[in-house]
Design a protein around this motif. Structure first.
Motif, short mmCIF file in Angstrom:
data_model
loop_
_atom_site.label_atom_id
_atom_site.label_comp_id
_atom_site.label_asym_id
_atom_site.label_seq_id
_atom_site.Cartn_x
_atom_site.Cartn_y
_atom_site.Cartn_z
N GLU A 1 -3.36 1.88 -3.91
CA GLU A 1 -4.39 1.38 -3.02
C GLU A 1 -5.41 0.63 -3.86
OE1 GLU A 1 -4.52 4.61 0.66
OE2 GLU A 1 -6.03 4.73 -0.92
N GLN B 1 -4.78 6.58 -9.59
CA GLN B 1 -3.60 5.94 -9.03
C GLN B 1 -3.01 4.88 -9.97
OE1 GLN B 1 -5.70 4.60 -5.48
NE2 GLN B 1 -4.37 5.89 -4.21
N ALA C 1 0.84 -1.20 0.00
CA ALA C 1 0.00 0.00 0.00
C ALA C 1 0.88 1.25 0.00
CB ALA C 1 -0.92 0.00 1.22
N ASP D 1 1.28 5.60 -5.44
CA ASP D 1 0.61 5.55 -4.13
C ASP D 1 -0.52 4.50 -4.16
OD1 ASP D 1 2.26 7.65 -3.34
OD2 ASP D 1 0.83 9.15 -4.05
N GLU E 1 -5.01 -0.43 1.68
CA GLU E 1 -5.03 1.02 1.88
C GLU E 1 -4.24 1.34 3.13
OE1 GLU E 1 -9.45 0.75 3.98
OE2 GLU E 1 -9.15 1.99 2.20
N LYS F 1 -7.30 4.00 7.27
CA LYS F 1 -8.47 3.61 6.49
C LYS F 1 -8.86 2.17 6.77
CE LYS F 1 -7.69 6.83 2.69
NZ LYS F 1 -7.49 6.98 1.24
N THR F 2 -7.87 1.33 6.96
CA THR F 2 -8.17 -0.06 7.26
C THR F 2 -8.89 -0.19 8.59
OG1 THR F 2 -6.23 -0.76 6.02
CG2 THR F 2 -7.18 -2.37 7.56
#
Length: 664
Positions: free
Chosen positions: A211, A169, A131, A209, A631, A635-636
């Protein structure tokens, strides 16, 4: 495949919705008999595909409910009815048209092994480390059968898997086996996996980056009821069977033709071998001929060298006669002059005798028959050599005729034969030219030697007469000198005799000079013969080399034809086997079509419960599988907390969310 992609999401979405409209079934008369129900199995995987937890949502119509399942715990979802768990038996009563309860699974084994592996710039990373990284991403996605999970779910259930990549992304996204759809700024990659089929595929992209949201995998008992019109397919199969029969017949014909070609090329090779052997013998004969002609030339050179002594002696004798003539005419003859006359006459006599002996030797060895006998003693039969030249030329024509016959009788190898004919043509022309030149050279030698030998007997006869007459003449000279030595008078008679002798000798000296000129011409002509024979020897060497190349070419041709013959036989065997194996293709295709339709069509009769074999009245079973998202750590954590607070209806909305986005 496009039809399947459209049907599966709708099937997954509608299976639960249709349950709300189904009529309620009466409770089973037996107290512990399992109630009719539907199962939805929710499984959470980590980001690498390993199962973490799972639960089952069971739905029933109103009444007294008995269900079975090995759960850690159970709870009602949409009613406040009390629920009891006694071992693997769960019971409750409800008046709600539709009642749902959740059972938390003790064992999270599922029918599929799911594997997700992540690579960045060629290096593998665990999901929890990739991630936020940037580079060239590769995701390897695999699904295989889990042999540790009981039941026939792997062979009966289709899977629909959805990956979602944010184009902000991820760029240059490639997923060859997926159906790609745009969902706002995101790319949704959908894989449809048929019952009994796994998958091993890759997704690549350039990421920044990185995710990725959770990967959703939905499993449903597929029911497509596919109908296939196989009339055209069977027609094509019949055409294929007919084509295979024709192919087998053609391969058999090619194999038979290649056998004939092999026989012809073997005869060609043997003929070329015989030709090579004959030309080698011819070359040996030419070498022997050259050696024999060299011996004859040496003899002519020796004879020509004697000519100078003969003309010199004749000139001296003539000079001596003229001196005697002058001396006698001037009445001034001395004993010294007479002695010189006797000596010169003796030299002439000896030179004429030597010349006569040389002429006899030349006559006995110069004729063509003598030359042929010498050649025969050295192992060369000129008549056989001429016959061999004609036979070799005929053999070349026979080889060319065999090649023409092979090309006409075997059109499939006409191009290869034409290539060999092209190589043979140049060598054949060269060989024929050399053979004809050899025969012409032998004929020229015969004509030349016969012409010379026809003239030599006259020369020899003249020299014999000259030798006899000069012996008499020399005796007369001796007598004359003796007479002159004791003569005391009548020099006038002597002078007349001397004058007559000088006059007659003029004619003799001219004949001697003509003879030596003739010998010189013979030597010069024979030198031309030797040059011709040398050229013949060089040509014979080239002929030997050409015949060797021709033989090597025929060997190569034979080896190539043998390989062709083996290949043709192998092809004939293969087409025969192909013909045998495709003879029942129609019935085999029927079976394969039926098997294919059975694998993708399926039916909904008697679904098997995932949680317990005791549940024998199951209307439907479906799987909702989801991985963890990739992520940032915060966020997780937020997602985990949110999942813990989800209500039943929120879970249903989450179940159908992916299908609704796909149908958009």
């Amino acid at each position: 495949m496009k039809r399947l992609n459209r049907v599966l999401p709708l099937a997954l979405a509608n299976l639960l919705i249709l349950n709300s409209t189904m009529p309620a079934f009466a409770a089973q008369p037996t107290k512990k008999a399992p109630s009719e129900k539907e199962e939805v199995i929710y499984i959470t995987l980590d980001a690498n595909g390993k199962p973490k937890s799972g639960y089952v949502v069971n739905s029933f119509s109103k009444g007294d409910i008995t269900d079975y399942g090995n759960y850690d715990s159970v709870k009602m979802l949409n009613t406040s009815d009390p629920i009891k768990q006694n071992g693997d038996t769960i019971t409750f009563s409800t008046s709600a048209p539709k009642a749902y309860y959740e059972g938390k699974l003790k064992d999270t084994k599922i029918p599929w092994n799911v594997s997700l592996r992540y690579y960045l710039d060629g290096k593998e990373y665990p999901a929890n480390e990739i991630a936020g990284k940037s580079g060239k991403l590769k995701i390897r996605f695999q699904i295989t059968k889990n042999a540790d999970c009981k039941g026939s779910f792997y062979n009966d259930y289709a899977l629909q898997t959805n990956f979602t990549l944010d184009t902000k992304q991820c760029s240059n996204i490639s997923a060859k086996e997926a159906t790609v759809a745009n969902v706002g700024s995101k790319k949704q990659l959908t894989y449809t996996i048929l019952p009994g089929e796994g998958i091993d595929t890759t997704i690549t992209a350039d990421v920044k980056d990185f995710e990725m949201p959770a990967v959703a995998i939905n499993g449903v008992h597929l029911n497509l009821n596919v109908k296939v019109n196989d009339k055209d397919l069977k027609g094509k199969v019949n055409e294929l069977i007919g084509a295979v029969d024709q192919l087998d017949n053609g391969a058999s014909a090619i194999s038979g033709g290649s056998e004939n070609l092999l026989t012809g090329s073997s005869q060609l090779k043997n003929g070329a071998s015989s030709l090579k052997s004959g030309i080698s013998s011819l070359d040996n004969g030419v070498v022997t001929l050259q050696n024999g002609l060299t011996t004859v030339q040496n003899g002519l050179d020796t004879l020509n060298s004697k000519s100078e002594s003969l003309t010199s002696g004749s000139a001296k004798f003539k000079s001596a006669l003229m001196t005697i003539q002058s001396a006698v005419n001037s009445v001034s003859v001395t004993n010294k002059d007479l002695s010189e006359l006797t000596k010169a006459s003796g030299q002439i006599k000896q030179a004429i005798s030597d010349l006569y002996d040389g002429a006899n030797t030349l006559q006995s060895s110069l004729g063509y028959s003598q030359y042929a006998a010498i050649m025969d003693q050295n192992g060369v039969d000129l008549n056989a050599l001429l016959a061999g030249n004609s036979s070799a030329a005929a053999s070349l024509q026979g080889i060319e005729a065999q090649l023409d016959g092979l090309a006409k009788s075997n059109p499939q190898v006409a191009d290869q034969v034409a290539a060999i004919q092209g190589q043979l043509s140049a060598a054949s022309s060269q060989i024929s030219g050399l053979l004809n030149g050899n025969s012409a050279a032998i004929g020229g030698i015969q004509s030349y030697l016969n012409g010379i030998s026809a003239k030599v007997p006259a020369l020899t006869q003249g020299l014999s007469t000259l030798n006899t007459q000069y012996s008499t003449f020399d005796s007369s000279i001796s007598q004359l000198v003796n007479g002159l030595g004791s003569m005391t008078g009548n020099l006038s008679t002597l002078a007349n005799g001397i004058n007559q002798l000088v006059s007659n000798y003029e004619t003799l000296d001219t004949g001697i000079n003509d003879y030596t000129d003739g010998v010189a011409q013979i030597v010069a002509g024979y030198t031309q013969v030797m040059n011709g024979v040398s050229s013949l020897a060089e040509g014979s060497k080239e002929l030997v080399s050409g015949s060797g190349e021709l033989y090597d070419g025929t060997v190569e041709l034979y080896d190539g034809v043998a390989t062709l013959c083996d290949g043709a036989q192998e092809m004939a065997d293969g087409t025969s086997q192909f013909r045998s194996e495709t003879s029942n293709m129609n019935s085999d295709v029927d079976k394969q079509i039926d098997s294919l339709l059975n694998s993708i069509g399926g039916n909904m009769d008697n679904p098997t419960s995932f949680v317990s074999d005791k549940n024998t009245h199951v209307d439907s079973v479906q799987f909702v599988i989801s991985t963890e998202a990739i992520e940032g750590e915060k966020k997780t954590e937020e997602v985990v907390n949110q999942e813990e607070d989800l209500s039943f209806w929120q879970k249903l909305q989450q179940l159908f969310k992916g299908d609704q986005e796909t149908n958009k």
